[in-house]
Write a protein that holds these residues in place. Structure first.
Motif, PDB file in Angstrom:
ATOM      1  N   LEU A 241       0.585  29.084  -2.504  1.00 28.48           N
ATOM      2  CA  LEU A 241       1.758  28.281  -2.153  1.00 28.48           C
ATOM      3  C   LEU A 241       2.168  27.445  -3.366  1.00 28.48           C
ATOM      4  CD1 LEU A 241       0.217  27.148   1.219  1.00 28.48           C
ATOM      5  CD2 LEU A 241       1.944  28.931   0.943  1.00 28.48           C
TER       6      LEU A 241
ATOM      7  N   GLY B  22       1.899  33.489  -7.137  1.00 34.13           N
ATOM      8  CA  GLY B  22       2.417  32.866  -5.919  1.00 34.13           C
ATOM      9  C   GLY B  22       3.927  32.758  -5.929  1.00 34.13           C
TER      10      GLY B  22
ATOM     11  N   THR C 136       5.205  23.942   1.142  1.00 35.21           N
ATOM     12  CA  THR C 136       3.761  23.867   1.358  1.00 35.21           C
ATOM     13  C   THR C 136       3.428  22.833   2.418  1.00 35.21           C
ATOM     14  OG1 THR C 136       3.256  24.579  -0.904  1.00 35.21           O
ATOM     15  CG2 THR C 136       1.546  23.338   0.264  1.00 35.21           C
TER      16      THR C 136
ATOM     17  N   LYS D 124      -7.346  39.869  -0.757  1.00 38.46           N
ATOM     18  CA  LYS D 124      -8.189  38.692  -0.977  1.00 38.46           C
ATOM     19  C   LYS D 124      -9.114  38.848  -2.178  1.00 38.46           C
ATOM     20  CE  LYS D 124      -7.933  36.780   3.658  1.00 38.46           C
ATOM     21  NZ  LYS D 124      -8.657  36.232   4.825  1.00 38.46           N
TER      22      LYS D 124
ATOM     23  N   ASP E 171      -4.382  29.223   0.164  1.00 40.76           N
ATOM     24  CA  ASP E 171      -4.878  29.328   1.534  1.00 40.76           C
ATOM     25  C   ASP E 171      -5.776  30.562   1.575  1.00 40.76           C
ATOM     26  OD1 ASP E 171      -5.383  29.768   4.207  1.00 40.76           O
ATOM     27  OD2 ASP E 171      -3.317  29.456   4.870  1.00 40.76           O
TER      28      ASP E 171
ATOM     29  N   TYR F 157       4.251  24.178   5.747  1.00 45.32           N
ATOM     30  CA  TYR F 157       3.282  25.218   6.077  1.00 45.32           C
ATOM     31  C   TYR F 157       1.971  24.600   6.565  1.00 45.32           C
ATOM     32  CZ  TYR F 157       0.043  29.131   5.315  1.00 45.32           C
ATOM     33  OH  TYR F 157      -0.916  30.101   5.472  1.00 45.32           O
TER      34      TYR F 157
ATOM     35  N   LYS G 179      -2.894  33.444   0.742  1.00 48.52           N
ATOM     36  CA  LYS G 179      -1.602  33.037   0.197  1.00 48.52           C
ATOM     37  C   LYS G 179      -1.761  32.034  -0.942  1.00 48.52           C
ATOM     38  CE  LYS G 179       1.251  33.651   4.345  1.00 48.52           C
ATOM     39  NZ  LYS G 179       2.213  32.989   5.262  1.00 48.52           N
TER      40      LYS G 179
ATOM     41  N   ALA H 198       6.499  35.327  -4.308  1.00 48.47           N
ATOM     42  CA  ALA H 198       6.797  35.360  -2.875  1.00 48.47           C
ATOM     43  C   ALA H 198       7.999  34.497  -2.491  1.00 48.47           C
ATOM     44  CB  ALA H 198       5.574  34.906  -2.079  1.00 48.47           C
TER      45      ALA H 198
END
Length: 340
Positions: free
Chosen positions: A127, A87, A133, A3, A120, A136, A125, A90
Motif C-alpha cells: 500500500l 506497490g 491506506t 507472497k 499487508d 483500507y 498487498k 496497483a
C-alpha cells in the motif's frame, strides 16, 4: 501479489534497515505475528496518519522508522524504491513530475521515493497511498475504533481530501513569508535539502543504471525535487500556500461551529479527526499556530479547543506527539515540559 515475491521484496528492503531501535514490533500481541509491516519516518505527515490509524485500530505492526532527511535519506535505497514501485503499479497513477507544495498522490502523481509504505502480509498487498491506506486499514482491521462509519463515509472522505491536499511540505521546506518560525535545525537543513536530495537520487540511480524501471522512478523524483526547490524559493508561491492554510482553517472553524459536538462529526471520533489532528499538530510545530491563537487572543476559538482535544487523544499522543525521536520545536514544548 505472489507472497513469495512479496517476501523477497520485503527481505531485500529490510536488509538496509537494521537498527533495532528503529526496526521493531509495535503493540505486539503474544502468539500473533503482525499482519502489517510499515516503512515510515518519525516526523512525516503521512506517516503520522498511518500510525495514528493503526493505534486507533489496536493493530500490531512491524515498524521501520527510516530516515528521510539529509544526510542519510534511507528512502532512496534501491531496495526500498523497488518495493514501493511494485506497490505503485496497483494504483494506476502516473509518476510524479511536478510540485504544488503538497504530498497528495492525487495532485502530484505517484512518488516512488517517499514514506509511508505499508505491507499487508495476510492479503499480499503493498500500500503506497497514505489516504487510501488509512481507509483500507479501517476496513480490514476489525478491532479498535470504527473510523469511517458508513453513514458518514462521503463526508469523512471529503475532510480527508482537504487535509491530504493541504500544502504542508511547502511550509516545512520553505520559509513563511510572514516570518520564519520554523525550528532552527529545520531552517538550516532546508537551505540545502533539495540539492542534497537530488545528489542522493543520482547516486542511487547510478547503482541501478541497468534497470530502466527504477531509473525512470529516480528521474521523475529528481524533476519533482528540482521544481520543489524553485517553489519554496518563490515568495508568491509561498504566500499562496500560507493563504490556503488560513482559508482552510477558517473553513474548519465554521464546520466545528455547525457540528455541536466534540469532534468534526459530533460525538463520534472519525478518520477526519485523525487527519485534522496530525495537520494541526504539524502547523503548530512549525510555528504557524498563530493562525488560530496568539498571545494577544484566540482568533479561531473552536479550532483552538478542537486542537486541544485532539492532542489529548491517546492515539495522537503516542503516534505523533511522543513518537520516539520526535524532534524538538519551541512551539510545542507544552507537551514535553523541558525536554521533548
Amino acid at each position: 501479489m505472489d507472497k513469495s515475491e512479496l517476501n523477497r521484496l520485503v527481505e531485500a528492503a529490510n536488509s538496509r534497515y537494521t537498527d533495532p531501535g528503529r526496526n521493531r514490533i509495535i503493540n505486539e500481541k503474544p502468539g500473533q505475528p503482525p499482519r502489517f509491516e510499515v516503512y515510515h519516518f518519525f516526523m512525516s505527515m503521512c506517516s503520522y496518519k498511518v500510525r495514528a490509524v493503526l493505534d486507533e485500530k489496536d493493530a500490531s505492526y512491524i515498524s521501520h522508522d527510516i530516515d528521510i532527511l539529509p544526510p542519510n535519506i534511507q528512502n532512496y535505497f534501491p531496495e526500498y524504491v523497488r518495493l514501493r514501485v511494485t506497490g505503485g503499479e496497483a494504483i494506476a497513477q502516473p509518476l510524479v513530475d511536478g510540485y504544488t507544495g503538497r504530498s497528495s498522490t492525487e495532485t502530484e502523481g505517484f512518488d516512488p521515493c517517499v514514506v509511508p509504505t505499508v505491507v499487508d502480509h495476510e492479503a499480499g498487498k503493498i500500500l503506497v497511498n497514505s489516504e487510501a491506506t488509512c481507509l483500507y486499514l479501517d476496513s480490514v482491521v476489525s478491532g479498535g475504533t470504527e473510523l469511517v462509519p458508513k453513514d458518514l463515509e462521503s463526508e469523512i472522505e471529503a475532510q480527508m481530501d482537504i487535509v491530504d491536499r493541504t500544502p504542508h511540505p511547502a511550509l516545512l521546506y520553505g520559509a513563511n513569508p510572514e516570518g520564519d518560525g520554523r525550528p532552527g535545525f529545520v531552517r538550516e537543513m532546508m537551505q540545502t535539502a533539495h540539492d542534497v536530495k537530488i545528489g542522493k537520487l543520482r547516486e542511487n540511480m547510478a547503482i541501478v543504471s541497468d534497470d530502466p524501471w527504477l531509473v525512470a522512478a529516480y528521474e521523475h523524483k529528481i524533476v519533482k525535487e528540482q521544481k520543489a526547490k524553485a517553489f519554496v524559493r518563490t515568495e508568491s508561491d509561498m504566500r499562496a500556500a500560507l493563504a490556503e492554510f488560513k482559508a482552510l482553517l477558517a473553513d474548519l472553524e465554521k464546520a466545528l461551529e455547525a457540528t455541536g459536538g466534540e469532534w468534526l462529526f459530533g460525538d463520534r471520533f472519525t478518520m477526519a479527526d485523525v487527519f485534522w489532528a496530525v495537520s494541526l499538530f504539524r502547523i503548530k510545530w512549525l510555528g504557524l499556530g498563530y493562525i488560530w491563537a496568539t498571545d494577544d487572543g484566540v482568533r479561531l476559538p473552536r479550532v483552538q479547543a478542537y486542537g486541544q482535544r485532539l492532542f489529548a487523544r491517546p492515539s495522537i499522543d503516542r503516534s505523533t506527539i511522543h513518537w520516539p525521536n520526535a524532534p524538538p520545536s519551541e512551539h510545542v514544548m507544552e507537551f514535553y515540559g523541558s525536554e521533548p
